[in-house]
Design an enzyme around this catalytic site. Structure first.
Site, short mmCIF file in Angstrom:
data_model
loop_
_atom_site.label_atom_id
_atom_site.label_comp_id
_atom_site.label_asym_id
_atom_site.label_seq_id
_atom_site.Cartn_x
_atom_site.Cartn_y
_atom_site.Cartn_z
N CYS A 53 1.04 -1.19 0.04
CA CYS A 53 -0.12 -0.13 0.10
C CYS A 53 0.83 1.38 0.13
O CYS A 53 1.76 1.33 0.97
CB CYS A 53 -1.03 -0.19 1.22
SG CYS A 53 -2.00 1.49 1.66
N CYS A 110 -5.60 6.59 -1.33
CA CYS A 110 -4.87 5.35 -1.88
C CYS A 110 -3.64 5.77 -2.79
O CYS A 110 -3.66 6.36 -3.70
CB CYS A 110 -5.72 4.48 -2.85
SG CYS A 110 -4.97 2.76 -3.43
N GLY A 111 -2.35 5.28 -1.90
CA GLY A 111 -1.01 5.71 -2.44
C GLY A 111 -0.91 5.26 -4.17
O GLY A 111 -0.77 6.07 -5.02
#
Length: 325
Positions: free
Chosen positions: A110, A265-266
């Site tokens: 993530c 959300c990276g």
């Protein structure tokens, strides 16, 4: 019952299971939040049921996922071949980010979580990023290298990316279709892989983006074998900076597999910028740096020489405590 305390360095001490409970730290990157566990001896059995309980926003600590900081060697000894690969590639990557989605499923990694993991490791005294030093950590998507910028942001070399649909998808602009609740028909989408899967859909306006119903998971065709994160994006044009350089801007919402809609959300921000850049490439020169606006704030995505992509943004540890098992 959960007891919490300010996330001072002393309070952030190594998390351990005790007869009464499990110590944790809560952190977030642009409001993409995580329960962090420092399993520095590799002793914790992080079962799907335990992950779901920790991530439960009503019955547990609450988070979009659970991150276990664990020695890479411990995972290698437990039979995870990816840990062997990490140590073979870089023996200094002694810490591994064992990331689980809120539903208990294992995820490759993530992007926001990498930054929060690094802030956590830094608070424990396991990492020193002074003087521009970088930190290598292991993930199921390979080694990620992190440095700390002067403004306090963490910049992560996310490694290589690619379009699963290849040049045909790049030329045509899509290789999948996505249907969101309330739409009359599916819309074309582009698949992007950053070690985990993404499917990106372009929208015509910010108003349309804000009106989306992401309470249910979007339907993707063809159905991805391991699921996918779905990013809904609106290109916002380009911006000239005082130094004369140009950056692109994108606004995004995301539905994460195994979680639902999250404020950020990276890897999804990277996928959104890369997809928009791919769509615009046919029209001429496009920026290599993009600012991606998400409900939780904004991050920076930059293409690096050699085909890698960098993600930069904030990370914050907000409190620590112990949850009864």
């Amino acid at each position: 019952m959960t007891q919490t305390e300010p996330a001072t360095p002393a309070a952030r001490g190594r998390t351990r299971a005790t007869p009464s409970g499990l110590r944790f730290v809560k952190g977030h990157g642009t409001r993409n939040d995580f329960v962090l566990i420092a399993d520095t001896r590799g002793e914790l059995d992080l079962t799907p049921d335990l992950v779901r309980r920790l991530a439960d926003r009503r019955g547990g600590v609450g988070g979009d996922g659970v991150i276990r900081l664990v020695p890479t060697a411990s995972l290698a000894q437990a039979g995870e071949s990816v840990a062997d690969d990490v140590l073979a590639a870089d023996p200094t990557a002694i810490w591994f980010m064992d990331y689980r989605n809120a539903d208990g499923s294992v995820a490759e990694m993530c992007g926001n979580g990498v930054r929060v993991f690094t802030a956590f490791a830094e608070s424990l005294g396991l990492v020193n990023l002074a003087g521009g030093a970088s930190f290598a950590l292991g993930t199921r998507a390979g080694i990620k290298r992190v440095r700390k910028e002067a403004d306090g942001w963490y910049a992560v070399d996310m490694g290589p990316w690619f379009l699963p649909g290849g040049q045909d998808a790049a030329n045509g602009g899509f290789d999948a279709a996505v249907h969101v609740t309330g739409w009359d028909a599916p819309r074309p989408a582009l698949s992007v892989d950053l070690g985990n899967p993404h499917t990106v859909v372009a929208l015509s306006s910010v108003g349309e983006l804000e009106a989306l119903d992401l309470g249910r998971a979007p339907e993707v065709a063809p159905v991805p074998p391991n699921g996918t994160n779905v990013e809904l994006v609106v290109p916002l044009g380009e911006q000239r900076l005082p130094d004369g350089s140009t950056v692109g801007r994108v606004r995004m919402r995301v539905h994460e597999r195994g979680v639902g809609e999250t404020p950020s959300c990276g890897t999804g921000a990277c996928a959104a910028a890369l997809a928009v850049r791919t769509w615009l490439a046919a029209s001429g020169e496009v920026p290599d740096t993009w600012i991606v606006e998400v409900p939780g704030g904004q991050v920076r995505v930059r293409l690096l020489p050699g085909g890698n992509v960098e993600l930069a943004g904030p990370a914050e540890l907000v409190h620590a405590g112990e949850i009864s098992l």
